[in-house]
Motif scaffolding. Sequence first.
Motif, PDB file in Angstrom:
ATOM      1  N   THR A   1       1.083  -1.044  -0.037  1.00  0.00           N
ATOM      2  CA  THR A   1       0.492   0.261   0.075  1.00  0.00           C
ATOM      3  C   THR A   1       1.080   1.586   0.195  1.00  0.00           C
ATOM      4  OG1 THR A   1      -0.212   0.169   2.223  1.00  0.00           O
ATOM      5  CG2 THR A   1      -1.489  -0.919   1.669  1.00  0.00           C
ATOM      6  N   SER A   2       2.020   1.097  -0.606  1.00  0.00           N
ATOM      7  CA  SER A   2       3.220   1.833  -0.323  1.00  0.00           C
ATOM      8  C   SER A   2       2.657   3.272  -1.116  1.00  0.00           C
ATOM      9  CB  SER A   2       4.262   1.907  -0.469  1.00  0.00           C
ATOM     10  OG  SER A   2       5.119   2.940  -0.202  1.00  0.00           O
ATOM     11  N   GLY A   3       2.412   4.437  -0.615  1.00  0.00           N
ATOM     12  CA  GLY A   3       1.907   5.871  -1.555  1.00  0.00           C
ATOM     13  C   GLY A   3       0.592   6.044  -2.312  1.00  0.00           C
ATOM     14  N   MET A   4      -0.062   5.331  -1.728  1.00  0.00           N
ATOM     15  CA  MET A   4      -1.876   5.055  -2.060  1.00  0.00           C
ATOM     16  C   MET A   4      -2.173   6.116  -0.975  1.00  0.00           C
ATOM     17  SD  MET A   4      -2.860   1.382  -2.599  1.00  0.00           S
ATOM     18  CE  MET A   4      -1.209   0.280  -4.127  1.00  0.00           C
ATOM     19  N   GLY A   5      -2.978   5.900  -2.052  1.00  0.00           N
ATOM     20  CA  GLY A   5      -4.536   6.795  -0.437  1.00  0.00           C
ATOM     21  C   GLY A   5      -5.767   5.770  -0.237  1.00  0.00           C
ATOM     22  N   SER A   6      -6.253   6.774   0.363  1.00  0.00           N
ATOM     23  CA  SER A   6      -7.272   5.301   1.299  1.00  0.00           C
ATOM     24  C   SER A   6      -8.327   5.145   0.173  1.00  0.00           C
ATOM     25  CB  SER A   6      -8.400   6.524   1.665  1.00  0.00           C
ATOM     26  OG  SER A   6      -8.838   7.371   0.582  1.00  0.00           O
ATOM     27  N   GLU A   7      -8.425   5.012  -1.258  1.00  0.00           N
ATOM     28  CA  GLU A   7      -9.531   4.589  -2.044  1.00  0.00           C
ATOM     29  C   GLU A   7      -8.704   3.196  -2.175  1.00  0.00           C
ATOM     30  OE1 GLU A   7     -11.816   5.073  -6.274  1.00  0.00           O
ATOM     31  OE2 GLU A   7     -11.407   6.706  -4.616  1.00  0.00           O
ATOM     32  N   GLY A   8      -7.424   3.632  -2.358  1.00  0.00           N
ATOM     33  CA  GLY A   8      -6.337   2.891  -3.120  1.00  0.00           C
ATOM     34  C   GLY A   8      -5.958   1.474  -1.886  1.00  0.00           C
ATOM     35  N   ILE A   9      -6.112   2.070  -0.833  1.00  0.00           N
ATOM     36  CA  ILE A   9      -5.616   1.081   0.194  1.00  0.00           C
ATOM     37  C   ILE A   9      -6.334  -0.055   0.435  1.00  0.00           C
ATOM     38  CG2 ILE A   9      -5.420   1.090   2.898  1.00  0.00           C
ATOM     39  CD1 ILE A   9      -2.994   3.048   2.691  1.00  0.00           C
ATOM     40  N   ALA A  10      -8.029   1.138   0.741  1.00  0.00           N
ATOM     41  CA  ALA A  10      -8.997  -0.255   1.092  1.00  0.00           C
ATOM     42  C   ALA A  10      -8.998  -1.180  -1.219  1.00  0.00           C
ATOM     43  CB  ALA A  10     -10.663   0.155   0.189  1.00  0.00           C
ATOM     44  N   ARG A  11      -9.040  -0.976  -2.237  1.00  0.00           N
ATOM     45  CA  ARG A  11      -8.493  -2.310  -2.894  1.00  0.00           C
ATOM     46  C   ARG A  11      -7.603  -3.161  -2.649  1.00  0.00           C
ATOM     47  NH1 ARG A  11      -8.928   2.432  -6.781  1.00  0.00           N
ATOM     48  NH2 ARG A  11      -6.273   2.133  -7.121  1.00  0.00           N
ATOM     49  N   VAL A  12      -6.501  -2.533  -2.232  1.00  0.00           N
ATOM     50  CA  VAL A  12      -5.468  -3.516  -1.348  1.00  0.00           C
ATOM     51  C   VAL A  12      -5.743  -4.841  -0.557  1.00  0.00           C
ATOM     52  CG1 VAL A  12      -2.852  -3.982  -0.837  1.00  0.00           C
ATOM     53  CG2 VAL A  12      -3.687  -2.182  -2.628  1.00  0.00           C
ATOM     54  N   ILE A  13      -6.271  -3.608   0.626  1.00  0.00           N
ATOM     55  CA  ILE A  13      -6.516  -5.029   1.809  1.00  0.00           C
ATOM     56  C   ILE A  13      -7.574  -6.204   1.196  1.00  0.00           C
ATOM     57  CG2 ILE A  13      -8.180  -5.038   3.641  1.00  0.00           C
ATOM     58  CD1 ILE A  13      -7.189  -2.385   4.044  1.00  0.00           C
ATOM     59  N   ALA A  14      -9.014  -5.131   0.494  1.00  0.00           N
ATOM     60  CA  ALA A  14      -9.067  -6.528  -0.196  1.00  0.00           C
ATOM     61  C   ALA A  14      -8.821  -7.401  -1.263  1.00  0.00           C
ATOM     62  CB  ALA A  14     -11.036  -5.558  -1.050  1.00  0.00           C
ATOM     63  N   LEU A  15      -8.046  -7.281  -2.293  1.00  0.00           N
ATOM     64  CA  LEU A  15      -7.019  -7.811  -2.794  1.00  0.00           C
ATOM     65  C   LEU A  15      -6.500  -8.924  -2.383  1.00  0.00           C
ATOM     66  CD1 LEU A  15      -6.187  -8.845  -5.288  1.00  0.00           C
ATOM     67  CD2 LEU A  15      -4.482  -6.564  -5.618  1.00  0.00           C
ATOM     68  N   VAL A  16      -5.259  -8.523  -1.473  1.00  0.00           N
ATOM     69  CA  VAL A  16      -4.913  -9.281  -0.175  1.00  0.00           C
ATOM     70  C   VAL A  16      -5.385 -10.247   0.265  1.00  0.00           C
ATOM     71  CG1 VAL A  16      -3.410  -9.956   1.224  1.00  0.00           C
ATOM     72  CG2 VAL A  16      -3.172  -7.528  -0.130  1.00  0.00           C
ATOM     73  N   ARG A  17      -6.983 -10.293   0.540  1.00  0.00           N
ATOM     74  CA  ARG A  17      -7.504 -11.006   1.188  1.00  0.00           C
ATOM     75  C   ARG A  17      -8.247 -12.172   0.335  1.00  0.00           C
ATOM     76  NH1 ARG A  17     -10.779  -6.573   4.307  1.00  0.00           N
ATOM     77  NH2 ARG A  17     -10.456  -7.102   6.973  1.00  0.00           N
ATOM     78  N   GLN A  18      -8.368 -12.080  -0.967  1.00  0.00           N
ATOM     79  CA  GLN A  18      -9.033 -12.103  -1.786  1.00  0.00           C
ATOM     80  C   GLN A  18      -7.741 -13.333  -2.422  1.00  0.00           C
ATOM     81  OE1 GLN A  18     -11.211 -10.983  -5.249  1.00  0.00           O
ATOM     82  NE2 GLN A  18     -10.157 -12.683  -6.028  1.00  0.00           N
ATOM     83  N   VAL A  19      -6.637 -12.595  -2.524  1.00  0.00           N
ATOM     84  CA  VAL A  19      -5.339 -13.740  -2.878  1.00  0.00           C
ATOM     85  C   VAL A  19      -5.160 -14.287  -1.641  1.00  0.00           C
ATOM     86  CG1 VAL A  19      -4.571 -12.142  -4.827  1.00  0.00           C
ATOM     87  CG2 VAL A  19      -3.649 -12.372  -2.332  1.00  0.00           C
ATOM     88  N   ALA A  20      -5.590 -14.582  -0.665  1.00  0.00           N
ATOM     89  CA  ALA A  20      -4.591 -15.240   0.586  1.00  0.00           C
ATOM     90  C   ALA A  20      -6.029 -16.439   1.042  1.00  0.00           C
ATOM     91  CB  ALA A  20      -4.487 -14.450   2.076  1.00  0.00           C
ATOM     92  N   ARG A  21      -6.990 -16.584   0.125  1.00  0.00           N
ATOM     93  CA  ARG A  21      -7.663 -17.941   0.246  1.00  0.00           C
ATOM     94  C   ARG A  21      -7.396 -18.749  -0.059  1.00  0.00           C
ATOM     95  NH1 ARG A  21     -12.869 -14.741  -2.576  1.00  0.00           N
ATOM     96  NH2 ARG A  21     -13.305 -13.344  -0.487  1.00  0.00           N
ATOM     97  N   GLY A  22      -6.239 -20.225   0.505  1.00  0.00           N
ATOM     98  CA  GLY A  22      -6.311 -21.365  -0.187  1.00  0.00           C
ATOM     99  C   GLY A  22      -4.624 -21.036   0.406  1.00  0.00           C
ATOM    100  N   ARG A  23      -3.567 -19.861   0.776  1.00  0.00           N
ATOM    101  CA  ARG A  23      -2.820 -19.290   0.622  1.00  0.00           C
ATOM    102  C   ARG A  23      -2.397 -19.204   1.550  1.00  0.00           C
ATOM    103  NH1 ARG A  23      -3.948 -17.133  -4.081  1.00  0.00           N
ATOM    104  NH2 ARG A  23      -2.951 -19.214  -5.580  1.00  0.00           N
TER     105      ARG A  23
END
Length: 258
Positions: free
Chosen positions: A182-204
């Motif tokens: 999330t380096s250098g991101m605003g709140s909207e970008g951070i929220a997207r990355v949080i959701a993305l990390v949760r998704q890619v963490a499924r099963g790994r």
Amino acid sequence: MDRAAPAPAIALEARGLVKDFRGFRATNDVNLQVHDGEIHAIIGPNGAGKTTLFNLLSGFLKPTAGEVRLFGERVDTLRPFEIVRRGLSRSFQISSVFPTLSVRENVLVALQSPTPLPHRFWVPLSRLESLGERADAILADVGLGGMPGRLAADLSHGEKRQLEIGISMTQDPRVLLLDEPTSGMGSEGIARVIALVRQVARGRTVVLVEHNMSVVAELADRITVLQYGSVLASGRYEDVRRDPRVIEAYLGEDGGHA
């Protein structure tokens, strides 16, 4: 009498990792255990040794002493691409996409790396289309399915981070290392990355270096705190944030974000 639940398997482990650079000790006897299926955050002030530790875990640096194990196999003697083939991929703090290629082409190039195609110099790019279905699925997973033809150079900072994670996913890793996603991101970008990390963490298993303590609190099952190249504390976020040593060294008087 109820039996205790079995201890979770260890996906990634560092044992006594030391890295010296011309008399400077960047990591000092670092011990780390990352459980299979968890999101584990590595935090610490600038200069704490976080990036050095990531480079040791992924094979880009060789330890002065100690060892790294991936699902029990020692991997610190292997080259980075060999570690990738054992099931560990990583992203980097600095953008590592090909700016003159499209979003889809970036993923296609990464997908063909473990195949014979890189050694067949005169094979046309169209041969990569055999990997197209997988590329499209990855782009959809990381939220870039609507822009496959867009040049990587034209992506926003947050979109490049999404593409980098997508590139990391092309090797279908069992363990994924994310360096400051999330380096250098605003709140909207951070929220997207949080959701993305949760998704890619499924099963790994996911290990991330992250400065934003709100992101750590949102994502991490457990955290490890580094200071001056050594482990200061490790455990559940709620426990570590109340550790007086961590409060004094890093989180501030209020113990960080709730």
